[in-house]
Design a protein around this motif. Structure first.
Motif, PDB file in Angstrom:
ATOM      1  N   ILE A 199      82.192  53.792 120.772  1.00 24.11           N
ATOM      2  CA  ILE A 199      82.010  54.405 122.101  1.00 24.11           C
ATOM      3  C   ILE A 199      82.351  55.896 122.020  1.00 24.11           C
ATOM      4  CG2 ILE A 199      82.778  54.397 124.501  1.00 24.11           C
ATOM      5  CD1 ILE A 199      83.421  51.416 124.170  1.00 24.11           C
ATOM      6  N   TYR A 200      83.463  56.235 121.354  1.00 29.43           N
ATOM      7  CA  TYR A 200      83.837  57.647 121.211  1.00 29.43           C
ATOM      8  C   TYR A 200      82.785  58.419 120.438  1.00 29.43           C
ATOM      9  CZ  TYR A 200      88.547  56.948 123.033  1.00 29.43           C
ATOM     10  OH  TYR A 200      89.606  56.688 123.840  1.00 29.43           O
ATOM     11  N   MET A 201      82.152  57.774 119.454  1.00 30.83           N
ATOM     12  CA  MET A 201      81.096  58.412 118.661  1.00 30.83           C
ATOM     13  C   MET A 201      79.756  58.411 119.377  1.00 30.83           C
ATOM     14  SD  MET A 201      81.972  56.829 114.889  1.00 30.83           S
ATOM     15  CE  MET A 201      80.756  57.805 114.031  1.00 30.83           C
ATOM     16  N   LYS A 202      79.725  57.809 120.579  1.00 31.37           N
ATOM     17  CA  LYS A 202      78.495  57.670 121.373  1.00 31.37           C
ATOM     18  C   LYS A 202      77.416  56.880 120.622  1.00 31.37           C
ATOM     19  CE  LYS A 202      79.290  61.759 124.201  1.00 31.37           C
ATOM     20  NZ  LYS A 202      78.769  63.027 124.716  1.00 31.37           N
ATOM     21  N   ASN A 203      77.880  56.042 119.695  1.00 37.53           N
ATOM     22  CA  ASN A 203      76.975  55.126 119.004  1.00 37.53           C
ATOM     23  C   ASN A 203      77.019  53.804 119.753  1.00 37.53           C
ATOM     24  OD1 ASN A 203      75.446  53.614 117.263  1.00 37.53           O
ATOM     25  ND2 ASN A 203      76.612  54.137 115.420  1.00 37.53           N
ATOM     26  N   TYR A 204      76.386  53.789 120.925  1.00 41.72           N
ATOM     27  CA  TYR A 204      76.508  52.661 121.831  1.00 41.72           C
ATOM     28  C   TYR A 204      75.913  51.363 121.291  1.00 41.72           C
ATOM     29  CZ  TYR A 204      77.875  56.392 124.985  1.00 41.72           C
ATOM     30  OH  TYR A 204      78.520  57.458 125.549  1.00 41.72           O
ATOM     31  N   PRO A 205      74.767  51.391 120.569  1.00 44.76           N
ATOM     32  CA  PRO A 205      74.246  50.128 120.023  1.00 44.76           C
ATOM     33  C   PRO A 205      75.242  49.452 119.081  1.00 44.76           C
ATOM     34  CG  PRO A 205      72.540  51.804 119.973  1.00 44.76           C
ATOM     35  CD  PRO A 205      73.801  52.493 120.378  1.00 44.76           C
ATOM     36  N   GLN A 206      75.910  50.269 118.208  1.00 46.62           N
ATOM     37  CA  GLN A 206      76.901  49.700 117.301  1.00 46.62           C
ATOM     38  C   GLN A 206      78.115  49.184 118.077  1.00 46.62           C
ATOM     39  OE1 GLN A 206      79.346  52.232 114.664  1.00 46.62           O
ATOM     40  NE2 GLN A 206      78.476  51.114 112.957  1.00 46.62           N
ATOM     41  N   GLY A 207      78.517  49.949 119.106  1.00 49.81           N
ATOM     42  CA  GLY A 207      79.643  49.514 119.943  1.00 49.81           C
ATOM     43  C   GLY A 207      79.354  48.183 120.601  1.00 49.81           C
ATOM     44  N   ILE A 208      78.132  48.014 121.115  1.00 49.88           N
ATOM     45  CA  ILE A 208      77.736  46.751 121.754  1.00 49.88           C
ATOM     46  C   ILE A 208      77.790  45.611 120.748  1.00 49.88           C
ATOM     47  CG2 ILE A 208      75.761  45.534 122.761  1.00 49.88           C
ATOM     48  CD1 ILE A 208      74.981  48.258 124.045  1.00 49.88           C
ATOM     49  N   GLU A 209      77.288  45.873 119.548  1.00 54.74           N
ATOM     50  CA  GLU A 209      77.248  44.836 118.503  1.00 54.74           C
ATOM     51  C   GLU A 209      78.659  44.339 118.152  1.00 54.74           C
ATOM     52  OE1 GLU A 209      75.279  46.150 114.997  1.00 54.74           O
ATOM     53  OE2 GLU A 209      75.989  44.467 113.773  1.00 54.74           O
ATOM     54  N   TYR A 210      79.577  45.286 117.924  1.00 55.74           N
ATOM     55  CA  TYR A 210      80.930  44.894 117.518  1.00 55.74           C
ATOM     56  C   TYR A 210      81.726  44.264 118.655  1.00 55.74           C
ATOM     57  CZ  TYR A 210      80.683  46.826 112.821  1.00 55.74           C
ATOM     58  OH  TYR A 210      80.370  47.041 111.510  1.00 55.74           O
ATOM     59  N   LEU A 211      81.551  44.774 119.865  1.00 58.07           N
ATOM     60  CA  LEU A 211      82.282  44.186 120.994  1.00 58.07           C
ATOM     61  C   LEU A 211      81.790  42.769 121.288  1.00 58.07           C
ATOM     62  CD1 LEU A 211      82.612  47.273 123.355  1.00 58.07           C
ATOM     63  CD2 LEU A 211      84.463  46.067 122.219  1.00 58.07           C
ATOM     64  N   GLY A 235      81.003  46.249 129.335  1.00 60.79           N
ATOM     65  CA  GLY A 235      80.456  46.742 130.606  1.00 60.79           C
ATOM     66  C   GLY A 235      80.538  48.254 130.705  1.00 60.79           C
ATOM     67  N   SER A 236      81.623  48.826 130.166  1.00 59.99           N
ATOM     68  CA  SER A 236      81.787  50.283 130.202  1.00 59.99           C
ATOM     69  C   SER A 236      80.727  50.994 129.362  1.00 59.99           C
ATOM     70  CB  SER A 236      83.184  50.665 129.697  1.00 59.99           C
ATOM     71  OG  SER A 236      84.176  50.136 130.552  1.00 59.99           O
ATOM     72  N   ILE A 237      80.320  50.380 128.237  1.00 56.13           N
ATOM     73  CA  ILE A 237      79.245  50.973 127.426  1.00 56.13           C
ATOM     74  C   ILE A 237      77.945  50.979 128.209  1.00 56.13           C
ATOM     75  CG2 ILE A 237      77.802  50.688 125.374  1.00 56.13           C
ATOM     76  CD1 ILE A 237      80.173  49.659 123.883  1.00 56.13           C
ATOM     77  N   TYR A 238      77.608  49.839 128.813  1.00 58.40           N
ATOM     78  CA  TYR A 238      76.363  49.768 129.583  1.00 58.40           C
ATOM     79  C   TYR A 238      76.410  50.721 130.773  1.00 58.40           C
ATOM     80  CZ  TYR A 238      74.759  45.707 126.941  1.00 58.40           C
ATOM     81  OH  TYR A 238      74.315  44.890 125.949  1.00 58.40           O
ATOM     82  N   PHE A 239      77.612  50.927 131.334  1.00 60.03           N
ATOM     83  CA  PHE A 239      77.760  51.893 132.431  1.00 60.03           C
ATOM     84  C   PHE A 239      77.454  53.310 131.941  1.00 60.03           C
ATOM     85  CE2 PHE A 239      80.421  54.887 134.843  1.00 60.03           C
ATOM     86  CZ  PHE A 239      79.997  54.606 136.128  1.00 60.03           C
ATOM     87  N   LYS A 240      77.934  53.636 130.726  1.00 61.31           N
ATOM     88  CA  LYS A 240      77.714  54.980 130.180  1.00 61.31           C
ATOM     89  C   LYS A 240      76.245  55.256 129.904  1.00 61.31           C
ATOM     90  CE  LYS A 240      82.244  55.681 127.999  1.00 61.31           C
ATOM     91  NZ  LYS A 240      82.593  56.944 128.657  1.00 61.31           N
ATOM     92  N   ILE A 241      75.479  54.214 129.531  1.00 62.00           N
ATOM     93  CA  ILE A 241      74.052  54.418 129.234  1.00 62.00           C
ATOM     94  C   ILE A 241      73.182  54.065 130.443  1.00 62.00           C
ATOM     95  CG2 ILE A 241      74.342  54.098 126.764  1.00 62.00           C
ATOM     96  CD1 ILE A 241      73.381  51.258 127.000  1.00 62.00           C
ATOM     97  N   ASN A 242      73.829  53.963 131.634  1.00 59.87           N
ATOM     98  CA  ASN A 242      73.127  53.767 132.906  1.00 59.87           C
ATOM     99  C   ASN A 242      72.352  52.450 132.999  1.00 59.87           C
ATOM    100  OD1 ASN A 242      74.021  56.286 133.831  1.00 59.87           O
ATOM    101  ND2 ASN A 242      72.306  57.324 132.845  1.00 59.87           N
ATOM    102  N   GLU A 243      72.749  51.439 132.217  1.00 59.32           N
ATOM    103  CA  GLU A 243      72.158  50.106 132.364  1.00 59.32           C
ATOM    104  C   GLU A 243      73.072  49.285 133.277  1.00 59.32           C
ATOM    105  OE1 GLU A 243      70.054  49.995 127.949  1.00 59.32           O
ATOM    106  OE2 GLU A 243      70.921  48.173 128.783  1.00 59.32           O
ATOM    107  N   TYR A 244      72.961  49.578 134.579  1.00 61.66           N
ATOM    108  CA  TYR A 244      73.918  49.050 135.539  1.00 61.66           C
ATOM    109  C   TYR A 244      73.827  47.533 135.710  1.00 61.66           C
ATOM    110  CZ  TYR A 244      74.557  53.949 136.773  1.00 61.66           C
ATOM    111  OH  TYR A 244      74.834  55.286 136.736  1.00 61.66           O
TER     112      TYR A 244
END
Length: 600
Positions: A199-211, A235-244
């Motif tokens: 999430i800090y690296m803004k690599n959201y797909p990888q963050g989603i995968e690991y979480l 949920g916070s990752i999806y919030f950051k990428i506007n997938e509400y």
């Protein structure tokens, strides 16, 4: 307003009394606990002196170090080093393989614990050095659980240093070690860490995968706390990428788990997040309900920072709803709680939101006031690290100065002149430091002015963009009407084109019919010419009958409307008389009779 201020003052007074009593109780408990801990340390030291088995002595030294770790970390490092040196000596001298392996494990443990202390005090390079040394010892003993712990610790150090790529690399190594021994708890910890770093690296797909992997592992071991925590982060990752939609789905699942467990911190955190989504999607009434429920859970556990966050978010919603009085009241509550706990980030946000709210009601005096406070707080946060460094330098300088003064007092009077010169040098150094600090403050003030100017420019730019957006929307509407008219004209032209095609087809049929009729007429005329040629007297005959004569016969078209005839007739009245006749298409004719007449 005055009554409200009085109530707050009374509350602060009662809170201060309660806080004083609470600190006194804690001090008494800490004193008793400290005395008990010191007795335990003394007892362990006595036992260690009587110990014959060296490995047991190492174990006791580590226990003593553990007792010092929280209160006296430097003392703890001293005992860990004693245990390490003893273990190293035995590992080198011993011929017993089991004893040698045990000492290597003790060495690894001492180095790892020293690394953790260095990490907590911010000495990341030293912490990394001790962790790598610890890893070497554990690898020699093939101690997989401890190897996994060291890898995880190294990953955490790199994460705090901001080197996220290396942090992820070591967390992955830790996962591999944990999976080899089937330790799901260690695996979950590292997988979740990688997800957060992503999430800090803004690599959201990888963050989603690991979480998602962490949630799955927590679910297998029935760790509902870990599942709810992972869902909230997801949920916070999806919030950051506007997938509400996906974000709200994860938050609701986390909310359900937290309700079953009656986890008030989890409930407050998740409801606050759901409220933010409803705010961003324009569902303001639902957002207010979410924040109110979150506030009730924070009040139940007296979480003032949580209350500050919720009231701040609620204030933004009321501003969006144009309920400005309610917004100001709510934001002031947020500011009050933020100041109580010293949460600078929340204080900054409250100032900023109050400025926007007052600007919306054209109260520019208060808008400017809170904007100014926002900038001051922003600078305070921005320069906090620099300020901390300066105070450390100042403290170091003061310590050196005191030490120098003690040394000066112990020296002979003959060195007084040298001492005065040194003092002057120190004063000069102090003046340089002061000038440096003043210069730094001036730079901060200049930067604040520049930042404020940028904020004003940004607001002007936003207003200009809003006007341009309105104009563009107006032009788009006009273009839509023009396109509609063009489409209508296009349809009319297409209809006319279709009618022309039909007319062309009819004309072609008529044209083909005319051509056919023309062909038939031409053939009839040609045939008439053939007949006429047969009727007309041949030129040879005319030349014979009328030498030195000619016939000028020029039909307009194929067949002439006129025809001629000539011949010689022998009769009783006339011998060898030449008769000629010329007739037109109306049936009139002229006849002539000549005897041996030649016409030229």
């Amino acid at each position: 307003m005055a009554t409200k201020l009085y109530n707050i003052m009374n509350y602060n007074r009662y809170f201060q009394k309660f806080l004083t009593a609470f600190i006194l109780i804690i001090s008494i408990v800490a004193t008793i606990s400290g005395q008990s801990q010191q007795k335990k340390i003394d007892s362990l030291l006595t036992i260690s002196k009587k110990m014959q088995a060296v490995t047991n002595k190492i174990k006791i030294l580590i226990e003593i170090a553990d007792l010092h770790e929280k209160q006296e970390p430097e003392k703890a490092i001293e005992y860990y080093n004693q245990a390490y040196e003893l273990a190293e000596k035995i590992a080198e001298d011993s011929k017993n393989a089991i004893e040698k392996k045990t000492c290597l494990n003790y060495k690894g443990k001492c180095l790892l614990y020293i690394s953790m202390i260095k990490d907590e005090t911010g000495s990341y390079d030293d912490a990394l050095k001790y962790s790598l040394q610890s890893l070497e010892n554990y690898i020699k003993t093939e101690n997989h659980p401890s190897i996994a712990d060291v890898y995880n610790n190294i990953g955490g150090i790199y994460y705090r240093k901001g080197d996220y790529a290396k942090a992820i690399d070591y967390f992955q190594k830790s996962i591999k070690q944990s999976e080899q021994i089937g330790d799901t708890q260690r695996t979950v910890k590292c997988v979740n860490n990688i997800g957060i770093i992503s999430i800090y690296m803004k690599n959201y797909p990888q963050g989603i995968e690991y979480l998602e992997q962490a949630i799955e592992l927590c679910d297998k071991i029935h760790d509902t706390v870990g599942v709810a925590y992972g869902l909230n982060n997801l949920g916070s990752i999806y919030f950051k990428i506007n997938e509400y939609d996906k974000a709200i789905e994860k938050y609701k699942k986390a909310l359900e788990i937290n309700r079953k467990r009656n986890d008030k911190p989890g409930l407050a955190r998740t409801l606050n997040n759901i409220g933010l989504i409803n705010k961003n999607t324009g569902k303001y009434e639902e957002a207010i309900k979410n924040f109110e429920e979150a506030i009730s859970h924070n009040e139940a556990r007296n979480d003032r920072q949580g209350l500050a966050s919720c009231y701040n978010n609620m204030g933004m919603v009321y501003t969006k709803m144009k309920k400005y009085n309610k917004a100001i009241e709510t934001l002031e509550k947020s500011l009050s709680y933020s100041k109580e706990v010293g949460a600078k980030s929340e204080i900054k946000d409250a100032y900023n939101n109050l400025s926007d709210c007052y600007a919306a009601i054209s109260d520019f005096e208060n808008a400017y006031k809170y904007e100014h406070l926002f900038l001051i707080m922003y600078d305070s946060i921005y320069n906090e690290e620099s300020s901390r460094t300066y105070h450390e330098m100042e403290a170091k300088y003061q310590n050196e100065k005191k030490q120098h003064e003690i040394e000066m007092l112990n020296k002979d009077n003959a060195l007084k002149k040298a001492d005065i010169a040194k003092k002057e040098a120190e004063n000069k150094k102090q003046r340089i430091v002061i000038l440096f600090v003043v210069g730094g403050l001036l730079l901060v003030i200049i930067f604040s002015g520049f930042l404020y100017r940028l904020i004003l420019q940004k607001k002007k730019a936003n207003k200009l963009l809003a006007r341009q957006k309105t104009e563009i929307e107006k032009k788009n509407t006009q273009l839509e009407f023009a396109n509609a008219e063009i489409m209508q004209q296009k349809e009319e032209i297409q209809t006319q084109a279709e009618q022309l095609i039909i007319a062309n087809k009819d004309l072609k049929k008529q044209h083909d019919k005319i051509i056919e009729q023309n062909r038939e007429i031409t053939e009839s005329i040609e045939y008439a010419r053939y007949i006429q040629s047969a009727v007309l007297t041949p030129m040879q005959e005319i030349s014979r009958l009328l030498p030195f004569s000619f016939v000028l016969h020029l039909p307009k078209d194929i067949v002439s409307g006129d025809f001629y005839w000539i011949t010689t007739v022998n009769s009783a009245d006339s011998q060898g008389a030449t008769h000629s006749s010329l007739a037109d298409n109306q049936g009139t004719s002229q006849s002539r009779t000549r005897t041996s007449v030649a016409t030229i």
